[in-house]
Write an enzyme that holds these catalytic residues in place. Structure first.
Site, PDB file in Angstrom:
ATOM      1  N   SER A 235       0.818  -1.220   0.000  1.00  9.07           N
ATOM      2  CA  SER A 235       0.000   0.000   0.000  1.00  9.07           C
ATOM      3  C   SER A 235       0.847   1.264   0.000  1.00  9.07           C
ATOM      4  O   SER A 235       0.424   2.285  -0.550  1.00  9.07           O
ATOM      5  CB  SER A 235      -0.935  -0.001   1.212  1.00  9.07           C
ATOM      6  OG  SER A 235      -1.815  -1.102   1.167  1.00  9.07           O
ATOM      7  N   HIS A 300       0.071   3.366   4.703  1.00 11.83           N
ATOM      8  CA  HIS A 300      -0.740   4.042   3.688  1.00 11.83           C
ATOM      9  C   HIS A 300      -0.493   5.545   3.715  1.00 11.83           C
ATOM     10  O   HIS A 300      -0.337   6.180   2.669  1.00 11.83           O
ATOM     11  CB  HIS A 300      -2.229   3.772   3.945  1.00 11.83           C
ATOM     12  CG  HIS A 300      -2.610   2.335   3.914  1.00 11.83           C
ATOM     13  ND1 HIS A 300      -2.215   1.425   4.887  1.00 11.83           N
ATOM     14  CD2 HIS A 300      -3.378   1.624   3.036  1.00 11.83           C
ATOM     15  CE1 HIS A 300      -2.712   0.235   4.613  1.00 11.83           C
ATOM     16  NE2 HIS A 300      -3.415   0.323   3.490  1.00 11.83           N
TER      17      HIS A 300
END
Length: 361
Positions: A235, A300
């Site tokens: 991610s 993220h």
């Protein structure tokens, strides 16, 4: 009787031939500037902040015009959308140009010069490797959904674990492990739909730089802010590419001529939000094997920060070399400073703060 020889008036083409090469190159450069400002090739209006950004990054550098002059490049007056008789591969290149580039002159230059050599294999190779690793551990753990709940999941040499942070390769190799098929599917979809077109336009070097910087920033951000949690998943790199692309679209909104651009942005944001929400839920869900928590979601956010800074600069300047961009070096130095600070944090902070880490897997 004196007869005066008639004076021939040279036309514009003849005058251009008789003048020096420097004057001719300057004249051709002016023609290109006129072409960029015509109604056929519209230029997107820019606000003051974007003008300052372009000025700092030297976006419209002379390197693009030099490349045109040195290659005897003549830009056609018609719009790229008016090109007819295109094959399937040419239509794909034209579609990618409109998806990623905000200026018509850049799109035409890219369309006429792209040759599929080298082919966009970096993102495809990374995706294939992630799928292969997932299938290997899927059969080994006999689990495809929520693999992280298996007691043997973190025993792999790939995931980042705070107890094993001295093994430097884990700060990058964790991106090949995923918590389950739902995690892999969302990352793989965004990676292919955004990463492959960006690689076709900007090349493997630029896209690989943004991707790797996002992956590394993700694991380092976790080691600084969520010190007891492991990390898995790509991610960080995916969010760096997607956020850089979305920011480039927003900054050049009126110049982006891709179809359904608002719908595409909405879908990308929905996929990012769903994947991020799943990661937050999993992090705070009671772990299957306490006291080791579930993987962190901070990676993220690290990828998003890289995308909105370093990634935007890399994608904004399509025709200019990275070493010619002052803003690129500013963000790259800031990123390097962050990496160095995070390394020292990992060496000294855990013992100074007396952090109680989970047992090694």
């Amino acid at each position: 009787m004196e007869t005066s020889s008639p004076r021939m008036t040279a036309g514009p083409r003849e005058a251009q031939v008789n003048c020096s090469p420097a004057v001719a190159a300057n004249a051709e450069g002016e023609e290109i500037e006129v072409l960029e400002s015509t109604d056929v090739l519209p230029v997107a209006p820019e606000d003051q902040w974007k003008s300052l950004f372009d000025k700092m990054s030297n976006k419209r550098s002379n390197s693009f015009r030099r490349a045109i002059l040195q290659g005897s490049r003549q830009l056609k007056g018609c719009s790229l959308r008016d090109e007819v008789g295109l094959g399937l591969s040419q239509r794909l290149v034209r579609h990618v140009a409109y998806e990623t580039l905000p200026r018509e002159v850049d799109r035409k230059w890219y369309f006429d010069s792209y040759t599929y050599c080298p082919p966009p294999l970096l993102i495809l190779a990374i995706t294939i490797a992630e799928v292969a690793v997932f299938m290997y551990y899927g059969f080994q753990l006999d689990r495809l959904v929520l693999q992280v709940s298996s007691p043997s999941f973190l025993k792999s040499p790939l995931p980042y674990h705070p107890q094993l942070r001295a093994q430097a390769w884990r700060y990058l190799s964790y991106s090949f492990m995923h918590t389950g098929i739902e995690h892999l599917s969302l990352n793989m979809a965004m990676q292919l739909l955004v990463g492959v077109p960006l690689e076709m336009v900007h090349g493997a070097l630029r896209i690989g730089l943004v991707y790797v910087c996002g992956v590394l920033a993700g694991s380092l951000a976790v080691s600084v802010t969520d010190m007891t949690a492991p990390v898995v998943g790509s991610s960080g790199g995916v969010y760096a590419l997607v956020s850089a692309h979305l920011a480039n679209v927003v900054m050049n909104w009126s110049g982006m001529k891709c179809q359904f651009k608002l719908f595409r942005m909405a879908m990308a944001l929905v996929c990012m939000s769903v994947e991020f929400g799943r990661a937050v839920w999993l992090r705070f869900y009671p772990p299957a094997f306490p006291p080791c928590p579930n993987p962190s979601f901070v990676a993220h956010l690290g990828g998003v920060v890289v995308g909105l800074t370093l990634g935007v600069v890399v994608l904004q300047n399509y025709e200019q070399r990275l070493q010619e961009q002052s803003l690129f070096w500013i963000f790259f130095c800031v990123y390097t400073l962050f990496v160095l600070c995070a390394v020292f944090w990992n060496i000294f902070a855990y013992s100074l703060l007396d952090v109680r880490l989970p047992p090694p897997p």
